[in-house]
Each structure stands twice: as structure tokens, then as C-alpha cells.
Design a protein around this motif. Structure first.
Motif, PDB file in Angstrom:
ATOM      1  N   ALA A  16      -7.103  -5.195   3.105  1.00  0.00           N
ATOM      2  CA  ALA A  16      -6.068  -4.466   2.667  1.00  0.00           C
ATOM      3  C   ALA A  16      -4.673  -5.326   2.592  1.00  0.00           C
ATOM      4  O   ALA A  16      -4.617  -6.137   3.443  1.00  0.00           O
ATOM      5  CB  ALA A  16      -5.977  -3.555   3.600  1.00  0.00           C
ATOM      6  N   HIS A  17      -3.973  -4.904   1.533  1.00  0.00           N
ATOM      7  CA  HIS A  17      -2.794  -5.547   1.443  1.00  0.00           C
ATOM      8  C   HIS A  17      -1.676  -5.325   2.540  1.00  0.00           C
ATOM      9  O   HIS A  17      -1.947  -4.112   3.044  1.00  0.00           O
ATOM     10  CB  HIS A  17      -2.028  -5.117  -0.050  1.00  0.00           C
ATOM     11  N   TRP A  23       1.896   1.112   5.717  1.00  0.00           N
ATOM     12  CA  TRP A  23       1.814   2.635   5.405  1.00  0.00           C
ATOM     13  C   TRP A  23       0.944   3.115   6.376  1.00  0.00           C
ATOM     14  O   TRP A  23       1.250   4.203   6.714  1.00  0.00           O
ATOM     15  CB  TRP A  23       1.684   2.982   4.061  1.00  0.00           C
ATOM     16  N   VAL A  24      -0.093   2.504   6.688  1.00  0.00           N
ATOM     17  CA  VAL A  24      -1.232   3.116   7.549  1.00  0.00           C
ATOM     18  C   VAL A  24      -0.467   3.321   8.842  1.00  0.00           C
ATOM     19  O   VAL A  24      -0.630   4.486   9.745  1.00  0.00           O
ATOM     20  CB  VAL A  24      -2.461   2.508   7.428  1.00  0.00           C
ATOM     21  N   GLY A  25       0.108   2.125   9.152  1.00  0.00           N
ATOM     22  CA  GLY A  25       0.969   2.154  10.573  1.00  0.00           C
ATOM     23  C   GLY A  25       1.891   3.381  10.630  1.00  0.00           C
ATOM     24  O   GLY A  25       2.073   4.157  11.652  1.00  0.00           O
ATOM     25  N   ILE A  26       2.701   3.565   9.542  1.00  0.00           N
ATOM     26  CA  ILE A  26       3.698   4.715   9.467  1.00  0.00           C
ATOM     27  C   ILE A  26       3.146   5.871   9.675  1.00  0.00           C
ATOM     28  O   ILE A  26       3.601   6.942  10.300  1.00  0.00           O
ATOM     29  CB  ILE A  26       4.420   4.482   8.137  1.00  0.00           C
TER      30      ILE A  26
END
Ligand code: CUA
Length: 194
Positions: A16-17, A23-26
Motif C-alpha cells: 500500500a502507498h 488514512w487507515v491509521g487515522i
């Protein structure tokens, strides 16, 4: 050009970029915040009802409601008694397939103990347009301390599926200014009802 008919370029299995990971973390962090809010809101929020629950025999509850209706009835609305209890009184509301009895006429700023119970199956007391929701359970008397803060002609919508007439199970609560003279209900009243 990709028309959608051809297979997409085979890159999806590549790592993944970085921005996607961010964004997954956010999103995950926000999930955790919302998760923490549930118990926090329960302890710190002001929306929790100070309710008392007692076991009650449905027939006994119905008798008590009938006494209540007889004592304070002021009219009738589509065959349902309209009841105007004095401030500070015990108020009884029955849910049954598929109606709410009686219609309640309350005074703004006055405090009541609202009792909720069901004669048959689980119903849901949902007061519109105010967002107040309570379970109405057969065999239990749910006593809630209520103080209407606004005048209005409110509806009680059943929000617990209770059979074929569920969508028609709509009750009524009228909140009036305590200064206002006791008015005749908007719907045709039956003068000889009491
Ligand atoms: Cu009562 Cu749905």
C-alpha cells in the motif's frame, strides 16, 4: 484507456502507498475514539434516564392505568381517552398491539413520574420529534421522572417491531403552557367520556 471490460492493471497486491497507510491509521484511531466515547458518554453524559424498573403483573398495571384514566380524563381523541394529570402525579401509559393509551396532556415545566409498560409484547416508546427512546416491556413497570421543557403536540412512535400493525402504533403527548386554560383537545372530544 480502461473501458472496464479489460482486467484492471495488476498492481493491487503491491504494498500500500504511504498515504493509504496513513488514512487507515487515522480511521483506526477515530474508531478507538468513538469506542471510548461509549462508556465515557454513559458516565459523563446527561442523557441517561433516572429510571426505576419494577416487576408488575400486566393485568394489575392495566387496572392501575384505568384508575388513572378515570381520575384525570378530560376528553377523547379517536376513541382513546385524553388525560390531564396534575403536576407531580404518577402518569401511566400502556403500550399494546397496536396503540398507546391514554393520550397524555402534560404541563410545561411540571414534573411527573411516567410509568411505561406493555400488555402483550415488547414495544418501543419513541417520542417525536424529540429523540427520547425507551423500551416498553410486558411484566415490567418502567418509571421515569419527566419534566417537559417545551410545549407541543408530540407523537409516540413504536420503534420495536410488534406485529402487523406496528407501523400504525402511534400515540400522542400534548404539552401545554401551565398558564394556558385547560383546552379541549384538537380532535373531536367526547364530552360524555367521563
Ligand atoms: Cu408496538 Cu411496534
Amino acid at each position: 484507456m480502461n473501458t472496464g471490460i479489460q482486467a484492471p492493471p495488476g498492481i493491487w497486491w503491491k504494498p500500500a502507498h504511504r498515504s493509504e497507510k496513513v488514512w487507515v491509521g487515522i480511521a483506526f484511531a477515530w474508531c478507538m475514539v468513538l469506542f471510548a466515547m461509549m462508556p465515557l458518554w454513559h458516565l459523563k453524559g446527561e442523557q441517561n434516564p433516572a429510571g426505576l424498573r419494577y416487576k408488575v403483573d400486566p393485568q394489575r398495571y392495566m387496572e392501575r392505568t384505568q384508575e388513572f384514566i378515570t381520575a384525570y380524563q378530560v376528553g377523547e381523541d379517536n376513541g382513546i381517552p385524553v388525560v390531564a394529570p396534575p403536576p407531580g402525579s404518577e402518569v401511566y401509559l400502556v403500550g399494546m398491539m397496536w396503540r398507546w393509551t391514554p393520550v397524555l396532556k402534560l404541563q410545561k415545566g411540571a414534573t411527573y413520574r411516567l410509568h411505561l409498560s406493555s400488555m402483550d409484547v415488547n414495544h418501543g416508546f419513541s417520542l417525536y420529534p424529540i429523540n427520547a427512546n425507551f423500551q416498553v416491556v410486558p411484566g415490567y413497570d418502567y418509571g421515569l421522572k419527566v419534566t417537559p421543557t417545551e410545549t407541543g403536540d408530540l407523537r409516540i412512535v413504536c420503534n420495536e417491531f410488534c406485529g402487523i400493525g406496528h407501523h400504525m402504533m402511534v400515540g400522542r403527548v400534548i404539552v401545554e403552557d401551565s398558564a394556558a386554560a385547560p383546552a379541549v383537545p384538537a380532535a373531536p372530544a367526547n364530552g360524555g367520556a367521563e
